[in-house]
Design a protein around this motif. Sequence first.
Motif, mmCIF file in Angstrom:
data_model
loop_
_atom_site.group_PDB
_atom_site.id
_atom_site.type_symbol
_atom_site.label_atom_id
_atom_site.label_comp_id
_atom_site.label_asym_id
_atom_site.label_seq_id
_atom_site.Cartn_x
_atom_site.Cartn_y
_atom_site.Cartn_z
ATOM 1 N N LYS A 125 0.840 -1.208 0.000
ATOM 2 C CA LYS A 125 0.000 0.000 0.000
ATOM 3 C C LYS A 125 0.870 1.251 0.000
ATOM 4 N N ILE A 126 1.933 1.222 0.788
ATOM 5 C CA ILE A 126 2.849 2.369 0.858
ATOM 6 C C ILE A 126 3.505 2.593 -0.496
ATOM 7 N N ILE A 127 3.970 1.528 -1.116
ATOM 8 C CA ILE A 127 4.602 1.646 -2.440
ATOM 9 C C ILE A 127 3.623 2.266 -3.428
ATOM 10 N N ASP A 128 2.403 1.739 -3.462
ATOM 11 C CA ASP A 128 1.411 2.232 -4.419
ATOM 12 C C ASP A 128 1.072 3.704 -4.178
ATOM 13 N N ALA A 129 0.779 4.050 -2.918
ATOM 14 C CA ALA A 129 0.364 5.420 -2.599
ATOM 15 C C ALA A 129 1.501 6.416 -2.797
ATOM 16 N N GLN A 130 2.688 6.063 -2.329
ATOM 17 C CA GLN A 130 3.764 7.041 -2.369
ATOM 18 C C GLN A 130 4.390 7.161 -3.748
ATOM 19 N N THR A 131 4.290 6.120 -4.564
ATOM 20 C CA THR A 131 4.722 6.233 -5.965
ATOM 21 C C THR A 131 3.845 7.257 -6.674
ATOM 22 N N LYS A 132 2.546 7.192 -6.423
ATOM 23 C CA LYS A 132 1.595 8.148 -7.012
ATOM 24 C C LYS A 132 1.897 9.559 -6.511
ATOM 25 N N GLU A 133 2.145 9.704 -5.219
ATOM 26 C CA GLU A 133 2.428 11.022 -4.656
ATOM 27 C C GLU A 133 3.734 11.595 -5.195
ATOM 28 N N ILE A 134 4.736 10.751 -5.394
ATOM 29 C CA ILE A 134 6.001 11.227 -5.970
ATOM 30 C C ILE A 134 5.758 11.764 -7.376
ATOM 31 N N ALA A 135 4.951 11.061 -8.156
ATOM 32 C CA ALA A 135 4.630 11.530 -9.511
ATOM 33 C C ALA A 135 3.932 12.889 -9.454
ATOM 34 N N GLU A 136 2.999 13.061 -8.519
ATOM 35 C CA GLU A 136 2.298 14.340 -8.360
ATOM 36 C C GLU A 136 3.274 15.445 -7.964
ATOM 37 N N MET A 137 4.186 15.140 -7.055
ATOM 38 C CA MET A 137 5.151 16.150 -6.614
ATOM 39 C C MET A 137 6.122 16.513 -7.737
ATOM 40 N N ASN A 138 6.532 15.518 -8.526
ATOM 41 C CA ASN A 138 7.403 15.813 -9.668
ATOM 42 C C ASN A 138 6.681 16.692 -10.684
ATOM 43 N N GLU A 139 5.408 16.431 -10.892
ATOM 44 C CA GLU A 139 4.604 17.256 -11.803
ATOM 45 C C GLU A 139 4.534 18.692 -11.272
ATOM 46 N N TRP A 140 4.327 18.840 -9.967
ATOM 47 C CA TRP A 140 4.294 20.170 -9.362
ATOM 48 C C TRP A 140 5.638 20.870 -9.555
ATOM 49 N N LEU A 141 6.732 20.147 -9.310
ATOM 50 C CA LEU A 141 8.073 20.739 -9.494
ATOM 51 C C LEU A 141 8.281 21.221 -10.912
#
Length: 146
Positions: A125-141
């Motif tokens: 669950k952590i891998i799935d959720a945080q992979t998605k969040e990393i993608a969102e943060m990279n998009e924001w950057l």
Amino acid sequence: MKTLVRISLAAAGALSLLAVMPAASFAEMAYPEKCKSEMDMSKMDMMSDGMSGDMGMGDMMTDYQKASMEGMKMMHMNMMQGMMKKDADVAFVCGMIAHHMGAISMSEVELKYGDNEWAKKTAQKIIDAQTKEIAEMNEWLDKEAK
């Protein structure tokens, strides 16, 4: 010695984060006694990379501990770099990306070495959720960081 320097820098970074953390949120958190190591952490300098003593830290750790330490070293280095950004928002996002990468690394170690089904499901669950969040943060950057 390099490991000791990295650990010292990571500790300094963590302490600097505590200095800016609201007192109420930190006061509400307590690290569980059951999570504290039996290893005397004051002897870390004697065990760093096996260079300064007869026995390196790697000689005292299990395979899962070695894998976890590698992930933590990378996370701390990246977090420190991210938190040094001049823009507070960018520093936060960069620090969180590194933090999430560390959580993913820890979770991957659990999937490889763990045997408890609940812990393994939580790791996934952590891998799935945080992979998605990393993608969102990279998009924001990509949009916001200069």
